[in-house]
Design a protein around this motif. Structure first.
Motif, PDB file in Angstrom:
ATOM      1  N   GLY A 471      -4.597   4.696 -91.710  1.00 24.40           N
ATOM      2  CA  GLY A 471      -3.668   3.631 -91.344  1.00 24.40           C
ATOM      3  C   GLY A 471      -3.482   3.420 -89.860  1.00 24.40           C
ATOM      4  O   GLY A 471      -2.641   2.593 -89.460  1.00 24.40           O
ATOM      5  N   ASP A 472      -4.232   4.106 -88.981  1.00 18.76           N
ATOM      6  CA  ASP A 472      -4.100   3.916 -87.539  1.00 18.76           C
ATOM      7  C   ASP A 472      -4.636   2.555 -87.127  1.00 18.76           C
ATOM      8  O   ASP A 472      -5.568   2.010 -87.745  1.00 18.76           O
ATOM      9  CB  ASP A 472      -4.862   5.007 -86.780  1.00 18.76           C
ATOM     10  CG  ASP A 472      -4.248   6.374 -86.992  1.00 18.76           C
ATOM     11  OD1 ASP A 472      -3.013   6.436 -87.125  1.00 18.76           O
ATOM     12  OD2 ASP A 472      -4.999   7.370 -87.040  1.00 18.76           O
ATOM     13  N   THR A 473      -4.062   2.022 -86.079  1.00 18.83           N
ATOM     14  CA  THR A 473      -4.509   0.739 -85.525  1.00 18.83           C
ATOM     15  C   THR A 473      -4.711   0.877 -84.024  1.00 18.83           C
ATOM     16  O   THR A 473      -4.184   1.788 -83.391  1.00 18.83           O
ATOM     17  CB  THR A 473      -3.503  -0.389 -85.807  1.00 18.83           C
ATOM     18  OG1 THR A 473      -2.234  -0.050 -85.216  1.00 18.83           O
ATOM     19  CG2 THR A 473      -3.336  -0.627 -87.303  1.00 18.83           C
ATOM     20  N   ILE A 474      -5.474  -0.060 -83.475  1.00 17.89           N
ATOM     21  CA  ILE A 474      -5.738  -0.093 -82.040  1.00 17.89           C
ATOM     22  C   ILE A 474      -5.623  -1.527 -81.567  1.00 17.89           C
ATOM     23  O   ILE A 474      -5.950  -2.467 -82.303  1.00 17.89           O
ATOM     24  CB  ILE A 474      -7.140   0.486 -81.736  1.00 17.89           C
ATOM     25  CG1 ILE A 474      -7.308   0.720 -80.240  1.00 17.89           C
ATOM     26  CG2 ILE A 474      -8.237  -0.398 -82.277  1.00 17.89           C
ATOM     27  CD1 ILE A 474      -8.564   1.504 -79.900  1.00 17.89           C
ATOM     28  N   LYS A 475      -5.128  -1.721 -80.350  1.00 16.03           N
ATOM     29  CA  LYS A 475      -4.915  -3.069 -79.816  1.00 16.03           C
ATOM     30  C   LYS A 475      -6.160  -3.528 -79.071  1.00 16.03           C
ATOM     31  O   LYS A 475      -6.747  -2.782 -78.294  1.00 16.03           O
ATOM     32  CB  LYS A 475      -3.702  -3.092 -78.888  1.00 16.03           C
ATOM     33  CG  LYS A 475      -2.386  -2.787 -79.600  1.00 16.03           C
ATOM     34  CD  LYS A 475      -1.207  -2.928 -78.650  1.00 16.03           C
ATOM     35  CE  LYS A 475       0.105  -2.600 -79.366  1.00 16.03           C
ATOM     36  NZ  LYS A 475       0.377  -3.546 -80.470  1.00 16.03           N
ATOM     37  N   ARG A 476      -6.529  -4.793 -79.295  1.00 15.66           N
ATOM     38  CA  ARG A 476      -7.662  -5.407 -78.623  1.00 15.66           C
ATOM     39  C   ARG A 476      -7.268  -6.815 -78.179  1.00 15.66           C
ATOM     40  O   ARG A 476      -6.558  -7.524 -78.884  1.00 15.66           O
ATOM     41  CB  ARG A 476      -8.880  -5.483 -79.549  1.00 15.66           C
ATOM     42  CG  ARG A 476      -9.527  -4.133 -79.852  1.00 15.66           C
ATOM     43  CD  ARG A 476     -10.249  -3.620 -78.630  1.00 15.66           C
ATOM     44  NE  ARG A 476     -11.023  -2.430 -78.908  1.00 15.66           N
ATOM     45  CZ  ARG A 476     -10.615  -1.197 -78.657  1.00 15.66           C
ATOM     46  NH1 ARG A 476      -9.391  -1.005 -78.162  1.00 15.66           N
ATOM     47  NH2 ARG A 476     -11.393  -0.162 -78.896  1.00 15.66           N
ATOM     48  N   PRO A 493     -10.633   4.217 -87.383  1.00 18.13           N
ATOM     49  CA  PRO A 493     -10.704   5.555 -87.980  1.00 18.13           C
ATOM     50  C   PRO A 493     -10.118   6.604 -87.040  1.00 18.13           C
ATOM     51  O   PRO A 493     -10.251   6.502 -85.818  1.00 18.13           O
ATOM     52  CB  PRO A 493     -12.212   5.779 -88.189  1.00 18.13           C
ATOM     53  CG  PRO A 493     -12.830   4.427 -88.084  1.00 18.13           C
ATOM     54  CD  PRO A 493     -11.963   3.639 -87.164  1.00 18.13           C
ATOM     55  N   PRO A 494      -9.494   7.632 -87.556  1.00 22.82           N
ATOM     56  CA  PRO A 494      -8.940   8.677 -86.687  1.00 22.82           C
ATOM     57  C   PRO A 494     -10.023   9.429 -85.911  1.00 22.82           C
ATOM     58  O   PRO A 494      -9.752   9.960 -84.829  1.00 22.82           O
ATOM     59  CB  PRO A 494      -8.205   9.598 -87.662  1.00 22.82           C
ATOM     60  CG  PRO A 494      -8.798   9.322 -89.003  1.00 22.82           C
ATOM     61  CD  PRO A 494      -9.204   7.887 -88.982  1.00 22.82           C
TER      62      PRO A 494
END
Length: 649
Positions: A471-476, A493-494
């Motif tokens: 469930g992790d997210t990253i900003k782009r 992905p972690p």
């Protein structure tokens, strides 16, 4: 024919792997001439074995063979049947290339895929690129094997961290040390005595037939020489003589104050790390298996490695990567790596702590190893450095795609060392199918997780301790259809997050060395290693200083100030370290309160206890403390007895 069926189904994957299959980098511009590794014999055997009765089948087979000759990316999968797939990375050794025409390009002995984004995978295509034989997974991958991020993944067994000793600085005393005391953990009195013994013997041998007898180098002179070497890393001049020039442009007073230029050059010329008699015996063994290529640096080489391991123990996250020591000397140890910032030089394999960049262990790449005992330099280097008997168990190791292989990760897991690394696209059967950004797919093979993530580029990872998606997210920052840029969240992905966070241990160490490197141009290859060992000792000593300051909740020196203090202590020309950093305590033991800047609204600093902004400080302790009705940190600090600790420091 079965051959035709297999060939067509695997066409996309074979085209992706062509660059790593063709030797000497010959591409479609060779007018149909292919390298021997393409496996022309296999196609001829196939055509001989298949007896065609009809003209149509014969033409079909002939077209297949002609297609193989006309399309260089269509390479037979049977080429690698005799190659052991246990390790993806063949041993990397420098190879000589015959000169053709007017120009000759030296091949790259190692291929580094590290880019600006350490987790991204790029295509390696290019004309004239010499590649190794293609390696694929030791098990088959079908499209049905991949799973989406919506499908649940079982969380693997997590490591229980049991280091051999307590991680961190390994000092007997918790008292603050000066930069020189940290540096002497690596260049101890015994190490300096050994260097002086060999240097004086070498200097006497060189002056044997001269009129002027050799004068031995003293310990004080050698320490001053080290101070001057580190000083030259702080202040760069074009040549050594510029440091002692008396012209208006230069006129540097400090070098002439601590030693003469003539004496500095005399020590440089005599600097020797091994016994000259042992060198002569070793040189007589050239061309035999008993010859030691590192004989001239062996004593200091072993001492520095032992000191690095004994002075600090890494935390749970560690990384292994290559390091280049710049040199263009004509020596067999020199390597060329076209994808590295330093392309020419000596290659080291380094294990560093991911948190602080401490160089914990390293070894020098000597060239091709014993084929019978070696499993490839990518495998062997990790096994040598990630020694569970020295480290302990439960460590998390991060490596790039040069090292990642299923056999290595499984063998590390058997030693209770977990691993995570990037994977090259052609080794996982990766197909460039269109997918939205942030798309995740994965599959498991026993204890190994393979995950593919769509970012700006495709990212492929392998891990033994990560879950596919949690469930992790990253900003782009993404440009929309209307042409407006906006920040969006994408699933990640972690394994990618941890890799980007912990892989840069060696890069951090390289950066700290590169800021004030002491490396000098020299005709003797072993002196290049001496200067690099000084760099390792100074940077590791600086990291120990930072770790100790962090433990004591003190503000550490910057690396520049640390090196300046070290130069003064080695040369004996300046005040000691504690007098520079701590205020002089009152002889009566009284503590005085004062404004930091004389104005309560300007120059506020963070309180030592509550971390809030305060305009006042204790003039005796030189500590910023709050003194307001709601926050009386000033009296709390002195009643707790911590002021006595600051006074004693």
């Amino acid at each position: 024919m079965d051959y035709v069926t297999v060939k067509i189904e695997s066409e996309d994957c074979i085209k992706e792997e062509y660059d790593d299959t063709v030797e000497n980098g010959e591409s479609s511009g060779n007018n149909g001439e292919h390298d021997e590794t393409i496996g022309l014999g296999d196609s001829s055997d196939e055509s001989d074995a298949s007896s065609v009765d009809s003209k149509e089948e014969l033409l079909e087979n002939l077209d297949l063979v002609l297609d193989q000759y006309s399309d260089p990316s269509d390479v037979d999968d049977d080429v690698d049947d005799d190659v052991d797939d246990a390790d993806w990375n063949p041993e990397v050794t420098p190879r000589k290339k015959k000169r053709t025409g007017l120009s000759s390009i030296s091949p790259s002995p190692a291929k580094s895929s590290r880019t600006a984004s350490p987790a991204s995978v790029q295509s390696k295509r290019g004309k004239g690129r010499k590649s190794s034989v293609s390696r694929s997974l030791p098990f088959s991958i079908s499209e049905d094997k991949w799973k989406s991020s919506d499908e649940p993944d079982i969380k693997p067994k997590q490591p229980i961290f049991r280091p051999r000793v307590t991680p961190g600085v390994q000092l007997v005393s918790n008292e603050s040390c000066s930069p020189l005391q940290y540096f002497e953990l690596f260049f101890s009195k015994s190490v300096i005595k050994t260097i002086l013994s060999h240097s004086n013997a070498y200097g006497a041998m060189r002056h044997k037939d001269t009129k002027k007898p050799w004068q031995d180098i003293s310990v004080k002179e050698f320490k001053t020489f080290l101070a001057m070497v580190i000083y030259m890393g702080l202040l760069k001049c074009f040549s050594l003589t510029d440091y002692w020039r008396k012209s208006d442009i230069y006129s540097l007073p400090y070098p002439a104050k601590i030693m003469t230029g003539k004496n500095f050059r005399r020590i440089c010329a005599a600097l020797h790390l091994s016994d000259p008699k042992v060198d002569a015996e070793n040189d007589a063994k050239k061309g035999t298996p008993e010859y030691d290529r590192l004989c001239r640096i062996k004593p200091l080489y072993q001492d520095i490695r032992d000191a690095c391991r004994s002075s600090f123990h890494p935390f749970q996250n560690i990384s292994i990567d290559e390091r280049m020591v710049a040199s263009k000397a004509r020596h067999g140890l020199k390597q060329y790596m076209k994808n590295k910032p330093t392309k020419w030089g000596y290659k080291l394999f380094v294990l560093a702590d991911s948190l602080c960049g401490y160089t914990w262990d390293f070894f020098i790449y000597e060239g091709k190893m014993n084929i019978e005992q070696s499993k490839g330099i990518s495998y062997d280097s990790v096994v040598i450095l990630a020694n569970e008997r020295l480290l302990g168990s439960g460590y998390k190791l991060f490596v790039d795609n040069f090292y990642t292989s299923p056999k290595l990760f499984r063998d590390l897991l058997a030693k209770r060392i977990w691993a995570c690394g990037t994977v090259r696209a052609n080794r996982i059967g990766h197909s460039k199918k269109l997918a939205p950004r942030g798309n995740i797919r994965w599959f498991r093979e026993d204890d190994l997780l393979f995950v593919e993530w769509k970012d700006k580029r495709d990212v492929l990872m392998c891990s033994t301790f990560h879950k596919a998606f949690n469930g992790d997210t990253i900003k782009r920052n993404v440009k929309g259809a209307d042409g407006v840029w906006a920040i969006q969240d994408f699933p990640v992905p972690p394994a990618v997050l941890d890799y980007n966070k912990h892989m840069g241990g060696v890069d951090l160490s390289d950066a700290l060395i590169g800021y004030y490197t002491v490396l000098h141009k020299t005709r003797k290859w072993y002196r290049s290693f001496f200067y690099h060992f000084v760099d390792i000792a100074v940077v590791n000593a600086f990291i120990l200083h930072k770790q100790m300051a962090k433990m004591k909740n003190q503000k550490p020196l910057t690396q520049k100030l640390f090196r300046e203090a070290l130069v003064r202590e080695l040369a004996g020309t300046g005040p000691e370290y504690p007098s520079d950093r701590t205020g002089s305590a009152s002889s009566t033991g009284s503590h005085l309160l004062k404004y930091i800047s004389g104005d309560s609204t300007v120059g506020r600093m963070r309180c030592k206890m509550c971390q809030r902004k305060t305009p006042v400080m204790c003039a005796t302790c030189q500590v910023h403390l709050c003194f307001v009705p709601n926050r009386d940190c000033y009296n709390k600090w002195h009643k707790s007895g911590r002021s006595d600790e600051s006074d004693s420091e």
